[in-house]
Design an enzyme around this catalytic site. Structure first.
Site, mmCIF file in Angstrom:
data_model
loop_
_atom_site.group_PDB
_atom_site.id
_atom_site.type_symbol
_atom_site.label_atom_id
_atom_site.label_comp_id
_atom_site.label_asym_id
_atom_site.label_seq_id
_atom_site.Cartn_x
_atom_site.Cartn_y
_atom_site.Cartn_z
ATOM 1 N N ARG A 165 1.725 5.519 4.935
ATOM 2 C CA ARG A 165 0.748 5.775 5.996
ATOM 3 C C ARG A 165 -0.632 5.183 5.690
ATOM 4 N NH1 ARG A 165 4.338 5.963 8.856
ATOM 5 N NH2 ARG A 165 5.522 7.773 9.493
ATOM 6 N N ARG A 180 6.471 0.802 21.462
ATOM 7 C CA ARG A 180 5.048 0.618 21.184
ATOM 8 C C ARG A 180 4.694 -0.854 21.015
ATOM 9 N NH1 ARG A 180 2.849 -0.357 16.567
ATOM 10 N NH2 ARG A 180 4.591 0.408 15.343
ATOM 11 N N HIS A 221 8.998 2.878 18.037
ATOM 12 C CA HIS A 221 8.322 1.715 17.439
ATOM 13 C C HIS A 221 8.527 0.479 18.300
ATOM 14 C CE1 HIS A 221 6.734 2.692 13.367
ATOM 15 N NE2 HIS A 221 7.487 3.760 13.546
ATOM 16 N N ASP A 274 9.731 -5.668 7.990
ATOM 17 C CA ASP A 274 9.307 -4.289 7.744
ATOM 18 C C ASP A 274 10.543 -3.425 7.531
ATOM 19 O OD1 ASP A 274 7.727 -2.037 7.525
ATOM 20 O OD2 ASP A 274 6.914 -2.155 9.553
ATOM 21 N N GLY A 302 0.839 -1.196 0.000
ATOM 22 C CA GLY A 302 0.000 0.000 0.000
ATOM 23 C C GLY A 302 0.866 1.235 0.000
ATOM 24 N N ALA A 341 13.457 -5.754 11.369
ATOM 25 C CA ALA A 341 13.534 -4.388 10.826
ATOM 26 C C ALA A 341 14.700 -4.298 9.861
ATOM 27 C CB ALA A 341 13.710 -3.394 11.965
#
Length: 172
Positions: A13, A54, A51, A81, A10, A35
């Site tokens: 954001r 979180r 990140h 990611d 996508g 990562a």
């Protein structure tokens, strides 16, 4: 566990990483977060720290810029990611190489990594959805990204497109 590949793509954001994390946590109590970012500066380092904070302690965090296959993730659910930053690391290390040569090297590494029995959730960007860039370097990278996205999508059991935070199933 049998091998499974999921691709989440996508725009910037669009909710890709959040969906990847939600999916991973629905499949495993202690997933792996791999990562691929190169930490360029202090602002980015702080972003990475936030990140990790979180996500919480249930995640095993691995930082790997290029050689994903160095890590044994057998039997695990792993979020990678992201493909875009991973490709960037290859691209700028071999910036004078032909795009097809970089692509072949990345495909070999992808195949080596995904040969493990694990659930792989790859996050990537659809950077070629806009117009054609006037910048030759950007066009070369967009080609690399698009062709690698196609390669992963072909190998994937499931492909998800994120649009404004909404999951759109494309494959699987």
């Amino acid at each position: 566990m049998t091998r499974r590949i999921i691709l989440i793509t996508g725009g910037q954001r669009s909710g890709k990483s959040g969906e990847a994390e939600r999916l991973a946590l629905s499949l495993a109590a202690n997933p792996v977060y791999l990562a691929t970012a190169h930490v360029w500066d202090e602002e980015f380092r702080e972003r990475v720290r936030l990140h990790q904070e979180r996500r919480g302690k249930q995640w095993m965090n691995i930082e790997e810029e290029k050689e994903l296959s160095r890590h044994d993730v057998s039997g695990r659910v792993v979020v990678i990611d992201c493909v875009t930053l991973w490709l960037t690391n290859y691209f700028f290390e071999a910036e004078n190489a032909a795009v097809k040569d970089i692509l072949e090297a990345v495909k070999v590494e992808f195949d080596r990594f995904t040969a493990q029995d694990a659930t792989f959730i790859f996050v990537t960007n659809e950077i070629g959805s806009g117009g054609v860039s006037e910048n030759a370097l950007q066009r070369r990278f967009t080609d690399l990204q698009g062709w690698m996205n196609q390669y992963i999508a072909q190998k994937a059991d499931e492909v998800i497109l994120m649009v404004s935070g909404i999951v759109v199933k494309v494959k699987g």
